[in-house]
Design a protein around this motif. Structure first.
Motif, PDB file in Angstrom:
ATOM      1  N   ILE A  75       0.804  -1.262   0.146  1.00 16.01           N
ATOM      2  CA  ILE A  75      -0.129   0.059  -0.059  1.00 16.01           C
ATOM      3  C   ILE A  75       1.089   1.281  -0.148  1.00 16.01           C
ATOM      4  N   ASP A  76       2.031   1.125   0.723  1.00 18.39           N
ATOM      5  CA  ASP A  76       2.886   2.212   0.786  1.00 18.39           C
ATOM      6  C   ASP A  76       3.574   2.209  -0.803  1.00 18.39           C
ATOM      7  N   TRP A  77       4.158   1.266  -1.185  1.00 20.30           N
ATOM      8  CA  TRP A  77       5.008   1.260  -2.526  1.00 20.30           C
ATOM      9  C   TRP A  77       3.930   1.857  -3.568  1.00 20.30           C
ATOM     10  N   VAL A  78       2.997   1.169  -3.745  1.00 20.70           N
ATOM     11  CA  VAL A  78       1.876   1.456  -4.741  1.00 20.70           C
ATOM     12  C   VAL A  78       1.555   2.999  -5.125  1.00 20.70           C
ATOM     13  N   VAL A  79       1.651   3.731  -3.998  1.00 16.37           N
ATOM     14  CA  VAL A  79       1.570   5.428  -3.913  1.00 16.37           C
ATOM     15  C   VAL A  79       2.884   5.880  -4.166  1.00 16.37           C
ATOM     16  N   THR A  80       3.972   5.664  -3.374  1.00 17.41           N
ATOM     17  CA  THR A  80       5.141   6.194  -3.330  1.00 17.41           C
ATOM     18  C   THR A  80       6.112   6.168  -4.457  1.00 17.41           C
ATOM     19  N   LEU A  84       8.009   8.973  -6.761  1.00 17.76           N
ATOM     20  CA  LEU A  84       9.163   8.985  -6.782  1.00 17.76           C
ATOM     21  C   LEU A  84       9.604   9.123  -8.580  1.00 17.76           C
ATOM     22  N   LEU A  85       8.811   8.222  -9.280  1.00 19.09           N
ATOM     23  CA  LEU A  85       9.075   8.289 -10.620  1.00 19.09           C
ATOM     24  C   LEU A  85       8.449   9.647 -11.197  1.00 19.09           C
ATOM     25  N   LEU A  86       7.505  10.199 -10.649  1.00 19.87           N
ATOM     26  CA  LEU A  86       7.243  11.529 -11.095  1.00 19.87           C
ATOM     27  C   LEU A  86       8.230  12.706 -10.940  1.00 19.87           C
ATOM     28  N   SER A  87       8.691  12.532  -9.679  1.00 22.48           N
ATOM     29  CA  SER A  87      10.064  13.455  -9.330  1.00 22.48           C
ATOM     30  C   SER A  87      11.063  13.294 -10.192  1.00 22.48           C
ATOM     31  N   LEU A  88      11.429  12.021 -10.540  1.00 25.08           N
ATOM     32  CA  LEU A  88      12.722  11.701 -11.461  1.00 25.08           C
ATOM     33  C   LEU A  88      12.273  12.229 -13.012  1.00 25.08           C
ATOM     34  N   THR A  89      10.958  12.301 -13.359  1.00 25.95           N
ATOM     35  CA  THR A  89      10.567  12.353 -14.604  1.00 25.95           C
ATOM     36  C   THR A  89      10.610  14.054 -14.856  1.00 25.95           C
ATOM     37  N   LEU A  90       9.991  14.564 -13.799  1.00 25.81           N
ATOM     38  CA  LEU A  90      10.082  16.122 -13.815  1.00 25.81           C
ATOM     39  C   LEU A  90      11.496  16.630 -13.796  1.00 25.81           C
ATOM     40  N   THR A  91      12.592  15.740 -13.122  1.00 23.22           N
ATOM     41  CA  THR A  91      14.017  16.242 -13.380  1.00 23.22           C
ATOM     42  C   THR A  91      14.499  15.972 -14.722  1.00 23.22           C
ATOM     43  N   GLY A  92      13.992  14.952 -15.369  1.00 19.00           N
ATOM     44  CA  GLY A  92      14.599  14.575 -16.806  1.00 19.00           C
ATOM     45  C   GLY A  92      13.963  15.675 -17.700  1.00 19.00           C
ATOM     46  N   GLN A 110       5.320   0.943 -13.195  1.00 17.32           N
ATOM     47  CA  GLN A 110       5.733   0.710 -11.743  1.00 17.32           C
ATOM     48  C   GLN A 110       4.571   0.078 -11.015  1.00 17.32           C
ATOM     49  N   VAL A 111       3.390   0.627 -11.282  1.00 22.57           N
ATOM     50  CA  VAL A 111       1.979   0.128 -10.601  1.00 22.57           C
ATOM     51  C   VAL A 111       1.912  -1.496 -10.721  1.00 22.57           C
ATOM     52  N   ILE A 112       2.163  -2.022 -11.949  1.00 26.22           N
ATOM     53  CA  ILE A 112       2.394  -3.316 -12.573  1.00 26.22           C
ATOM     54  C   ILE A 112       3.204  -4.002 -11.618  1.00 26.22           C
ATOM     55  N   MET A 113       4.593  -3.325 -11.429  1.00 16.85           N
ATOM     56  CA  MET A 113       5.628  -4.072 -10.643  1.00 16.85           C
ATOM     57  C   MET A 113       5.093  -4.329  -9.271  1.00 16.85           C
ATOM     58  N   ILE A 114       4.333  -3.377  -8.800  1.00 12.84           N
ATOM     59  CA  ILE A 114       4.213  -3.386  -7.217  1.00 12.84           C
ATOM     60  C   ILE A 114       3.112  -4.371  -7.046  1.00 12.84           C
ATOM     61  N   VAL A 115       1.968  -4.351  -7.789  1.00  3.83           N
ATOM     62  CA  VAL A 115       0.796  -5.384  -7.463  1.00  3.83           C
ATOM     63  C   VAL A 115       1.182  -6.817  -7.859  1.00  3.83           C
ATOM     64  N   THR A 116       1.974  -6.833  -8.991  1.00  2.03           N
ATOM     65  CA  THR A 116       2.361  -8.275  -8.902  1.00  2.03           C
ATOM     66  C   THR A 116       3.285  -8.867  -7.980  1.00  2.03           C
ATOM     67  N   ALA A 138       8.411  -5.848 -15.450  1.00  2.00           N
ATOM     68  CA  ALA A 138       7.861  -4.453 -15.439  1.00  2.00           C
ATOM     69  C   ALA A 138       9.146  -3.501 -14.799  1.00  2.00           C
ATOM     70  N   LEU A 139       9.768  -4.267 -13.823  1.00  2.00           N
ATOM     71  CA  LEU A 139      10.951  -3.156 -13.403  1.00  2.00           C
ATOM     72  C   LEU A 139      11.991  -3.084 -14.631  1.00  2.00           C
ATOM     73  N   LEU A 140      12.218  -4.097 -15.328  1.00  2.00           N
ATOM     74  CA  LEU A 140      13.032  -3.789 -16.502  1.00  2.00           C
ATOM     75  C   LEU A 140      12.417  -2.712 -17.599  1.00  2.00           C
ATOM     76  N   VAL A 141      11.001  -2.934 -17.795  1.00  2.00           N
ATOM     77  CA  VAL A 141      10.584  -1.821 -18.607  1.00  2.00           C
ATOM     78  C   VAL A 141      10.631  -0.360 -18.043  1.00  2.00           C
ATOM     79  N   VAL A 142      10.595  -0.445 -16.647  1.00  2.00           N
ATOM     80  CA  VAL A 142      10.766   0.853 -15.935  1.00  2.00           C
ATOM     81  C   VAL A 142      12.305   1.383 -16.294  1.00  2.00           C
TER      82      VAL A 142
END
Length: 247
Positions: A75-80, A84-92, A110-116, A138-142
């Motif tokens: 529940i933590d990871w699926v939100v956070t 974090l990816l959004l923060s990295l994307t905004l940096t890029g 990322q959501v797929i990675m956490i849920v699986t 899914a992580l490799l795709v990320v």
């Protein structure tokens, strides 16, 4: 959980909430870093602290085949992790408009990675490893999106921004590769580590990848050369430019 594990979780909560206060203080003197960057990292540590508070109080767990599954972590990871990816994307895409399929692909993968990962921990036998492998794919795709399309966006800007992006992406890459490794050798996977060791690692890793990444990324952006900061101030939409404080 043992008394040691409960104490670890409360210490984690303290670190997360302390980090939130620190990010708020930093936002009072943003150094041209947009306020939304501070807000993202505040939300990350506050939500994570709340999720681990549930674990510290004996909530957010269930039993599967005699093992305790701490689903509050997911529940933590699926939100956070999307934040974090959004923060990295905004940096890029720091000085260019944020649009296109790259961001959506990152969030979705990322959501797929956490849920699986959660489904894997709730499963046994073949199903466990099926869902674990699906999460790793899914992580490799990320990571491909990290080091492919998003890196190209960063390269199209000032070299200083590209350097910040590369360092930030490297930080998250190392951290996120560690998660499936700990899952594999811990009690969720092969059981090479006992419950205490697994819990300790799943306390340390989120501290480094959430609070640690927040400080790392924000400090890199705050220390950009003045010439780049002037460029950012000139190019960014005025209502998104850095203003003193979040309050």
């Amino acid at each position: 959980m043992t008394e040691y594990e409960v104490t670890l979780h409360w210490l984690y909560v303290a670190v997360m909430f302390g980090s939130a206060v620190a990010f708020m203080v930093m936002s009072r003197d943003p150094k041209t870093v947009p306020q939304y960057k501070y807000l993202i990292h505040i939300m990350v540590v506050v939500w994570s602290g709340l999720a681990y508070s549930a674990l510290a109080m004996g909530q957010g767990t269930t039993e599967v085949a005699g093992d305790t599954v701490m689903y509050a972590r997911y529940i933590d990871w699926v939100v956070t992790t999307p934040l974090l990816l959004l923060s990295l994307t905004l940096t890029g895409k720091y000085t260019i408009q944020m649009h296109g399929p790259v961001t959506a692909g990152l969030m979705g993968s990322q959501v797929i990675m956490i849920v699986t990962g959660l489904v894997a921990e709730l499963s046994t036998g073949f199903a466990k490893w099926y869902w674990y492998i699906a999460g790793c794919i899914a992580l490799l795709v990320v990571l491909w999106l990290f080091w492919g399309p998003l890196l190209e966006k960063a390269k199209s800007q000032d070299k200083a921004i590209e350097d910040v992006y590369r360092k930030s992406a490297t930080y998250l890459t190392v951290q996120w590769l560690a998660y499936p490794l700990v899952w594999l050798i811990g009690t969720q996977g092969l059981g090479l580590l006992n419950t205490t060791a697994t819990t300790t690692l799943f306390i340390l890793l989120p501290i480094i990848s959430k609070a640690g990444f927040g400080f790392f990324n924000l400090m890199l952006l705050r220390n950009l050369p003045d010439s780049v900061k002037r460029q950012i101030t000139d190019e960014m939409d005025p209502h998104l430019s850095a203003r003193p404080g979040l309050a």
